[in-house]
Scaffold this active site. Sequence first.
Site, PDB file in Angstrom:
ATOM      1  CB  ILE A  61      26.061 192.907  10.035  1.00 22.22           C
ATOM      2  CG1 ILE A  61      27.292 192.844   9.399  1.00 22.22           C
ATOM      3  CG2 ILE A  61      26.428 192.773  11.650  1.00 22.22           C
ATOM      4  CD1 ILE A  61      28.721 193.484   9.556  1.00 22.22           C
ATOM      5  CB  CYS A  62      23.953 188.008   8.956  1.00 19.20           C
ATOM      6  SG  CYS A  62      23.611 188.196   7.145  1.00 19.20           S
ATOM      7  CE  LYS A  63      29.805 182.210   6.772  1.00 23.46           C
ATOM      8  NZ  LYS A  63      29.741 180.527   6.988  1.00 23.46           N
ATOM      9  N   GLY A  65      25.253 188.896   4.197  1.00 28.85           N
ATOM     10  CA  GLY A  65      24.081 189.535   4.017  1.00 28.85           C
ATOM     11  C   GLY A  65      22.836 189.178   3.622  1.00 28.85           C
ATOM     12  CB  THR A  89      30.635 189.403   9.737  1.00 24.79           C
ATOM     13  OG1 THR A  89      29.446 189.719  10.670  1.00 24.79           O
ATOM     14  CG2 THR A  89      31.809 189.205  10.798  1.00 24.79           C
TER      15      THR A  89
END
Length: 131
Positions: A61-63, A65, A89
Amino acid sequence: AEIEQIDIEEFAIRLAALATVIDVREVEEYTEAHVPGAILIPLSELAHRVDELPEGGLHIICKSGGRSLKACEHLSLLGRSATNVAGGTLAWIQSGRETLSGLGVAEAPSFELITTQPALAELLARAEGCE
């Protein structure tokens, strides 16, 4: 190989089933808000920290995708099973789900996630030794 991508609803189900989650954002972003149980390994450090990753399938996961997809592509080249969390996120927060702030486990060793993520304790011990 095609990278598996899942939405936040599917991710929430897998998280409840104790999926391993790696957050590849930077430290400042992670401490602001992160998915409970997510292990922080910034994308910029991933290449030389691959041996720290827990065994089995990973959910990245990141901010939103983008960075997580890059991480998944890198990991799949190394033969690791990695699923991208589409929306990241931000989508998790927008869905109204709980996030944690701070470094979480590092600040509170008794935190309940250590029991569900034994790899976290080991990762943190190593991180402290690196500084």
